[in-house]
Design an enzyme around this catalytic site. Structure first.
Site, PDB file in Angstrom:
ATOM      1  N   HIS A  55      31.257  40.968  42.242  1.00 53.50           N
ATOM      2  CA  HIS A  55      31.388  41.976  43.179  1.00 53.50           C
ATOM      3  C   HIS A  55      31.981  43.264  42.406  1.00 53.50           C
ATOM      4  O   HIS A  55      32.767  43.124  41.552  1.00 53.50           O
ATOM      5  CB  HIS A  55      32.062  41.611  44.554  1.00 53.50           C
ATOM      6  CG  HIS A  55      31.345  40.555  45.280  1.00 53.50           C
ATOM      7  ND1 HIS A  55      31.911  40.349  46.447  1.00 53.50           N
ATOM      8  CD2 HIS A  55      30.052  40.029  45.139  1.00 53.50           C
ATOM      9  CE1 HIS A  55      31.061  39.306  47.223  1.00 53.50           C
ATOM     10  NE2 HIS A  55      29.947  39.118  45.937  1.00 53.50           N
ATOM     11  N   GLU A 111      34.439  45.193  43.593  1.00 54.04           N
ATOM     12  CA  GLU A 111      35.928  45.002  43.754  1.00 54.04           C
ATOM     13  C   GLU A 111      36.486  44.264  42.686  1.00 54.04           C
ATOM     14  O   GLU A 111      37.581  44.356  41.928  1.00 54.04           O
ATOM     15  CB  GLU A 111      36.187  44.442  45.070  1.00 54.04           C
ATOM     16  CG  GLU A 111      35.959  45.390  46.348  1.00 54.04           C
ATOM     17  CD  GLU A 111      34.335  44.714  46.735  1.00 54.04           C
ATOM     18  OE1 GLU A 111      34.121  44.948  48.168  1.00 54.04           O
ATOM     19  OE2 GLU A 111      33.686  44.155  46.091  1.00 54.04           O
ATOM     20  N   CYS A 146      34.664  41.383  50.929  1.00 52.28           N
ATOM     21  CA  CYS A 146      34.331  39.915  50.983  1.00 52.28           C
ATOM     22  C   CYS A 146      35.828  39.314  50.938  1.00 52.28           C
ATOM     23  O   CYS A 146      36.741  39.726  50.629  1.00 52.28           O
ATOM     24  CB  CYS A 146      33.316  39.327  50.403  1.00 52.28           C
ATOM     25  SG  CYS A 146      33.879  38.810  48.665  1.00 52.28           S
ATOM     26  N   CYS A 174      37.168  38.899  47.458  1.00 55.20           N
ATOM     27  CA  CYS A 174      37.759  40.323  47.056  1.00 55.20           C
ATOM     28  C   CYS A 174      38.829  40.730  47.948  1.00 55.20           C
ATOM     29  O   CYS A 174      39.901  41.061  46.995  1.00 55.20           O
ATOM     30  CB  CYS A 174      36.686  41.194  47.010  1.00 55.20           C
ATOM     31  SG  CYS A 174      35.149  41.002  45.786  1.00 55.20           S
TER      32      CYS A 174
END
Length: 168
Positions: A81, A83, A109, A112
């Site tokens: 991701h 992040e 999410c 993260c």
């Protein structure tokens, strides 16, 4: 003499997060993130496969093939991701991110969110939502300020319309 209308720092950094998302190789959702401290960019990240690995645009999407809804089973994906990548890039270059602000095109999410909590990020400013109730609950429990950017000039939305952000 005319007055130049400049974007606020929030608008400026969020627009950069959308520009970063253009590098994403995910075929389902393009996400961009930047970490900022004292109005300076520390690191950028977008979602996609690890360095040296085939991109999902070549390999196909495991989540799509398995009909996995957005916000579920994060481990079934070739990509990281945005992040995660923004944290990793800071670590690779030895940049401390404690007390920084994350600008991200979407809410994080759960995976993260936990990383951002432990990394000491103090605020998350986002534009779009991501369907993960546990992440929202944990962020609420943490001391991280979570703020949705309300864009007066709709700059983030303009970038979405210009194909910067893929629709599901």
């Amino acid at each position: 003499m005319s007055i130049i209308k400049r974007p606020s720092y929030d608008e400026y950094f969020m627009e950069m997060a959308y520009i970063v998302s253009k590098r994403s190789t995910c075929i389902r959702r393009k996400v961009g993130a930047i970490l900022v401290k004292d109005k300076h960019i520390l690191s950028t990240g977008y979602n996609g496969a690890p360095k040296g690995h085939k991109h999902c645009s070549i390999e196909g999407c495991l989540r799509e093939k398995n009909n996995i809804p957005s916000g579920e089973r994060h481990e079934i994906c070739r990509g990281l991701h945005a992040e995660q990548n923004v944290i990793i890039q800071a670590a690779v270059f030895g940049i401390q991110i404690k007390n920084s602000i994350l600008y991200c095109t979407n809410t994080p999410c759960i995976v993260c969110a936990k990383m951002l909590i432990n990394a000491g990020v103090m605020e998350i400013i986002f534009s779009g939502d991501y369907p993960d109730d546990l992440a929202k609950q944990m962020l609420d429990e943490s001391k991280i300020k979570l703020r949705k950017l309300k864009n007066k000039n709709n700059k983030a939305n303009l970038l979405e319309e210009n194909n910067c952000f893929l629709k599901k």
